[in-house]
Motif scaffolding. Structure first.
Motif, PDB file in Angstrom:
ATOM      1  N   ARG A  30      11.540 -41.927 -24.623  1.00 24.51           N
ATOM      2  CA  ARG A  30      11.309 -40.499 -24.858  1.00 24.51           C
ATOM      3  C   ARG A  30       9.891 -40.156 -24.421  1.00 24.51           C
ATOM      4  NH1 ARG A  30      13.698 -41.629 -30.103  1.00 24.51           N
ATOM      5  NH2 ARG A  30      15.675 -40.560 -30.253  1.00 24.51           N
ATOM      6  N   SER A  31       9.635 -38.874 -24.262  1.00 20.54           N
ATOM      7  CA  SER A  31       8.259 -38.430 -24.063  1.00 20.54           C
ATOM      8  C   SER A  31       7.574 -38.422 -25.424  1.00 20.54           C
ATOM      9  CB  SER A  31       8.238 -37.020 -23.465  1.00 20.54           C
ATOM     10  OG  SER A  31       8.748 -36.084 -24.402  1.00 20.54           O
ATOM     11  N   ALA A  32       6.252 -38.429 -25.398  1.00 19.34           N
ATOM     12  CA  ALA A  32       5.507 -38.361 -26.660  1.00 19.34           C
ATOM     13  C   ALA A  32       5.843 -37.067 -27.388  1.00 19.34           C
ATOM     14  CB  ALA A  32       4.008 -38.471 -26.403  1.00 19.34           C
ATOM     15  N   ASN A  33       6.002 -35.977 -26.656  1.00 17.70           N
ATOM     16  CA  ASN A  33       6.335 -34.692 -27.264  1.00 17.70           C
ATOM     17  C   ASN A  33       7.689 -34.755 -27.969  1.00 17.70           C
ATOM     18  OD1 ASN A  33       5.647 -31.725 -27.438  1.00 17.70           O
ATOM     19  ND2 ASN A  33       7.708 -31.635 -26.594  1.00 17.70           N
ATOM     20  N   ALA A  34       8.698 -35.316 -27.300  1.00 19.60           N
ATOM     21  CA  ALA A  34      10.027 -35.431 -27.903  1.00 19.60           C
ATOM     22  C   ALA A  34       9.986 -36.360 -29.116  1.00 19.60           C
ATOM     23  CB  ALA A  34      11.032 -35.941 -26.875  1.00 19.60           C
ATOM     24  N   GLN A  35       9.159 -37.412 -29.039  1.00 20.65           N
ATOM     25  CA  GLN A  35       9.048 -38.347 -30.157  1.00 20.65           C
ATOM     26  C   GLN A  35       8.429 -37.659 -31.368  1.00 20.65           C
ATOM     27  OE1 GLN A  35      10.237 -41.512 -29.851  1.00 20.65           O
ATOM     28  NE2 GLN A  35       9.948 -41.759 -32.023  1.00 20.65           N
ATOM     29  N   ILE A  36       7.393 -36.865 -31.159  1.00 19.48           N
ATOM     30  CA  ILE A  36       6.756 -36.141 -32.265  1.00 19.48           C
ATOM     31  C   ILE A  36       7.751 -35.178 -32.896  1.00 19.48           C
ATOM     32  CG2 ILE A  36       4.998 -34.407 -32.825  1.00 19.48           C
ATOM     33  CD1 ILE A  36       3.201 -35.861 -30.728  1.00 19.48           C
ATOM     34  N   GLU A  37       8.520 -34.465 -32.069  1.00 25.84           N
ATOM     35  CA  GLU A  37       9.508 -33.530 -32.609  1.00 25.84           C
ATOM     36  C   GLU A  37      10.563 -34.276 -33.429  1.00 25.84           C
ATOM     37  OE1 GLU A  37      12.546 -29.941 -31.323  1.00 25.84           O
ATOM     38  OE2 GLU A  37      11.210 -30.796 -29.816  1.00 25.84           O
ATOM     39  N   MET A  38      11.016 -35.438 -32.934  1.00 24.69           N
ATOM     40  CA  MET A  38      12.006 -36.214 -33.669  1.00 24.69           C
ATOM     41  C   MET A  38      11.435 -36.696 -35.004  1.00 24.69           C
ATOM     42  SD  MET A  38      13.820 -39.804 -32.922  1.00 24.69           S
ATOM     43  CE  MET A  38      12.426 -40.544 -33.731  1.00 24.69           C
ATOM     44  N   LEU A  39      10.195 -37.186 -34.983  1.00 24.98           N
ATOM     45  CA  LEU A  39       9.565 -37.655 -36.219  1.00 24.98           C
ATOM     46  C   LEU A  39       9.393 -36.514 -37.233  1.00 24.98           C
ATOM     47  CD1 LEU A  39       6.891 -40.027 -34.675  1.00 24.98           C
ATOM     48  CD2 LEU A  39       8.897 -40.713 -35.999  1.00 24.98           C
ATOM     49  N   LEU A  40       9.032 -35.345 -36.744  1.00 24.51           N
ATOM     50  CA  LEU A  40       8.903 -34.186 -37.641  1.00 24.51           C
ATOM     51  C   LEU A  40      10.259 -33.814 -38.249  1.00 24.51           C
ATOM     52  CD1 LEU A  40       6.414 -31.929 -35.660  1.00 24.51           C
ATOM     53  CD2 LEU A  40       6.014 -33.008 -37.888  1.00 24.51           C
ATOM     54  N   ARG A  41      11.306 -33.826 -37.428  1.00 26.24           N
ATOM     55  CA  ARG A  41      12.644 -33.514 -37.945  1.00 26.24           C
ATOM     56  C   ARG A  41      13.078 -34.520 -38.998  1.00 26.24           C
ATOM     57  NH1 ARG A  41      15.737 -29.724 -35.411  1.00 26.24           N
ATOM     58  NH2 ARG A  41      14.861 -28.835 -33.520  1.00 26.24           N
TER      59      ARG A  41
END
Length: 68
Positions: A30-41
């Motif tokens: 994943r991109s770092a951005n997508a990873q951050i969004e997943m972790l937040l969710r």
């Protein structure tokens, strides 16, 4: 119908946290951005906050006759 644009904002992270997110993102392709969004969710879900998923981005060529 196009997906609504995502909200962009600046996020200041400790360099060690950012490096850890980038390593995890690379391991999960994943991109770092997508990873951050997943972790937040995941964190919101763990706290009982329900967040509706957005419309997935449509990739590839649209079918014939479909307006773009």
């Amino acid at each position: 119908m196009a997906a609504p644009p995502k909200k962009a904002f600046a996020l200041r992270l400790d360099p060690a946290v950012h490096a850890a997110v980038e390593r995890l993102a690379a391991a999960e392709l994943r991109s770092a951005n997508a990873q951050i969004e997943m972790l937040l969710r995941e964190a919101l879900k763990a706290r009982g906050v329900d967040v509706a998923k957005g419309q997935p981005i449509r990739r590839g060529r649209p079918p014939r006759g479909e307006d773009t």
